[in-house]
Design an enzyme around this catalytic site. Structure first.
Site, mmCIF file in Angstrom:
data_model
loop_
_atom_site.group_PDB
_atom_site.id
_atom_site.type_symbol
_atom_site.label_atom_id
_atom_site.label_comp_id
_atom_site.label_asym_id
_atom_site.label_seq_id
_atom_site.Cartn_x
_atom_site.Cartn_y
_atom_site.Cartn_z
ATOM 1 N N ASP A 299 -0.303 -0.547 1.721
ATOM 2 C CA ASP A 299 0.634 -1.509 2.305
ATOM 3 C C ASP A 299 1.289 -1.056 3.608
ATOM 4 O O ASP A 299 2.362 -1.515 3.961
ATOM 5 C CB ASP A 299 1.728 -1.811 1.282
ATOM 6 N N GLU B 278 -5.788 -0.151 -4.070
ATOM 7 C CA GLU B 278 -4.387 -0.252 -4.528
ATOM 8 C C GLU B 278 -3.843 -1.661 -4.257
ATOM 9 O O GLU B 278 -2.843 -1.860 -3.572
ATOM 10 C CB GLU B 278 -3.494 0.820 -3.893
ATOM 11 N N GLU C 120 6.446 -3.181 3.640
ATOM 12 C CA GLU C 120 5.254 -3.004 2.807
ATOM 13 C C GLU C 120 4.934 -4.206 1.926
ATOM 14 O O GLU C 120 3.764 -4.546 1.726
ATOM 15 C CB GLU C 120 5.399 -1.740 1.951
ATOM 16 N N HIS D 280 12.325 8.615 2.379
ATOM 17 C CA HIS D 280 11.883 8.267 3.731
ATOM 18 C C HIS D 280 11.836 6.771 4.050
ATOM 19 O O HIS D 280 11.603 6.383 5.178
ATOM 20 C CB HIS D 280 10.470 8.824 3.975
ATOM 21 N N ARG E 282 11.957 2.933 5.092
ATOM 22 C CA ARG E 282 12.681 2.237 6.165
ATOM 23 C C ARG E 282 13.881 1.454 5.650
ATOM 24 O O ARG E 282 14.933 1.415 6.282
ATOM 25 C CB ARG E 282 11.721 1.279 6.888
ATOM 26 N N HIS F 116 10.517 14.463 5.509
ATOM 27 C CA HIS F 116 9.579 13.651 6.298
ATOM 28 C C HIS F 116 9.854 13.864 7.788
ATOM 29 O O HIS F 116 11.003 14.068 8.182
ATOM 30 C CB HIS F 116 9.820 12.197 5.894
#
Ligand code: UD1
Ligand code: UDP
Length: 382
Positions: A98, A120, A134, A210, A212, A243
């Site tokens: 995604d 996936e 995503e 991490h 967004r 990250h």
């Protein structure tokens, strides 16, 4: 007979962890010509995974920029893929999951009328802003894809609700295939701090964060809860491989620097990560991949998000949603660190996401759909 050209396209660390074993499986099939194209939406974090699996891409778009935006990733991938697809002319393109690379890779293939397989497939939260972007990426890819490789039965049901019923295969998640190649009882970490930790006597809490949608206030609250935990439990060693996103780096260092038992370290190579997970006490994360890996290793997970598209391990009792507020994160983690009965209830190895055979099933399904094999693969869990 000419071989079927199958091109895997991926760009970030998690896609690489989950696509590398599949790319290697495709390369072993005599009827297929396996091609690998990376966008390098991530650079260092991608290269590290490629090294561990010994995978050499045929094409590398090298698109990463510091603080890149969704638009730059998408447009650079779309433009870069044009030349690659025209030169290579694959008979099938495979994308994973995604990310922006996933969406733009699938769209580029569609613009060239090349069939798309989505690895996936079928994960959903039904909230288009979380995870962001995503959830929208994977929905858009479901509209484009011709083949859909679902990790779990619930993922397949999600697709059925959207009337996607053709070309759907229940395969398990390739992350479990990857995990089976990396864990070793006698592993030596390259970071001396990790080698020096006493995993029996100390309570090692593994953290990643991490996403967004957690940028800003949620991340500040999460980090504050983490520091409170380290202060409250002298036996805790908190290990956080940070990250490389500058936004995440800034938040982690602002809230967690200068604590003797908080170890902010560089992103780990995937074999190091898996072996650390196998030795830790508890996982706190907003990562998708860690939510799948840790249950397989019998490690309780607190998810630092408001929702999850991976409800299977929650149902199995090894994963709990902790949210993004300081107090519930602190309370839930405190309970697991202080109450052995509560800990034991969650610390059970379950494998709802795969059995290590997902790559074989996906390759078999491709061969079957393209007339190279008589029968489709058996379903995961059958
Ligand atoms: C991306 C994916 C997200 C996935 C995550 C895995 C999108 C929109 N998001 O988010 O779904 O969960 O990867 O980690 O596709 N950077 C480096 N070196 C690296 C990697 C990143 O310096 O090896 C820095 C760069 O400044 C880059 C920034 O991190 O601009 C953000 O990377 P990006 O891929 O845009 O977003 P992620 O948060 O990593
Ligand atoms: N991972 C890693 N090193 C790290 C952090 C994560 O190898 O320092 C691996 C992790 O084991 C999993 C994948 O990267 O296989 C997950 O990536 P990430 O959390 O970045 O993305 P997500 O799964 O949330 O999309």
């Amino acid at each position: 007979m000419s071989k079927l050209k199958v091109m895997t396209i991926f760009g970030t660390r998690p896609e690489a962890v989950k696509m590398a074993p599949l790319a290697l499986e495709l390369a072993r099939r005599p009827g297929l010509e396996a091609l690998c194209c990376v966008t390098a939406q991530h650079r260092e974090m991608l290269d590290s995974v490629l090294d561990i699996f010994g995978l050499r891409p045929d094409f590398d778009l090298n698109i990463m920029e510091p603080r890149q935006t969704l638009s730059t990733i998408t447009s650079k991938t779309l433009l870069g893929m044009e030349e690659v697809l025209e030169r290579a002319r694959p008979g099938l393109v495979l994308v994973h999951g995604d990310t922006s690379t996933t969406f733009a890779g699938a769209l580029a293939a569609f613009y060239h009328k090349i069939p798309v397989g989505h690895v996936e497939a079928g994960l959903r939260t039904y909230d288009k802003l979380s995870p962001y972007p995503e959830e929208m990426n994977r929905k858009l890819v479901s509209s484009i894809a011709d083949l859909h490789f679902c990790p779990t039965a619930a993922n397949r049901e999600n697709l059925a609700r959207e009337n996607v019923t053709q070309g759907v295969f229940l395969t398990g998640n390739t992350v479990i295939d990857a995990l089976q190649t990396t864990i070793s009882h006698f592993f030596t970490f390259s970071d001396p701090t990790l080698n020096a930790l006493d995993y029996g006597q100390r309570k090692v809490v593994l953290v990643t964060c991490h996403r967004r949608e957690n940028y800003g206030q949620p991340m500040a609250s999460i980090m504050t809860a983490l520091r409170r935990l380290a202060d409250a439990f002298p036996e805790v060693e908190l290990v956080y491989p940070v990250h490389l996103s500058p936004v995440v780096q800034e938040a982690a260092h602002k809230y967690l620097d200068n604590h003797p038992r908080i170890h902010l370290i560089a992103p780990l190579a995937v074999d190091e990560m898996h072996n650390l997970m196998a030795r830790c006490r508890l996982v706190l994360t907003d990562s998708g991949g860690l939510q799948e890996e840790a249950p397989a290793l019998g490690k309780p997970v607190l998810v630092l998000r408001r929702e999850t598209e991976r409800p299977e391990a929650v149902a199995a009792g090894t994963v709990r949603l902790a949210g993004v507020e300081e107090e519930p994160i602190f309370q839930l983690a405190s309970t697991l660190l202080s109450d052995q009965t509560e800990y034991d209830k969650m610390a059970r190895a379950v494998n709802p996401y795969g059995d290590g055979q997902s790559c074989r099933r996906i390759a078999d399904a491709i061969e079957w759909r393209f007339g190279l094999r008589a029968n489709p693969p058996e379903e995961f869990g059958a």
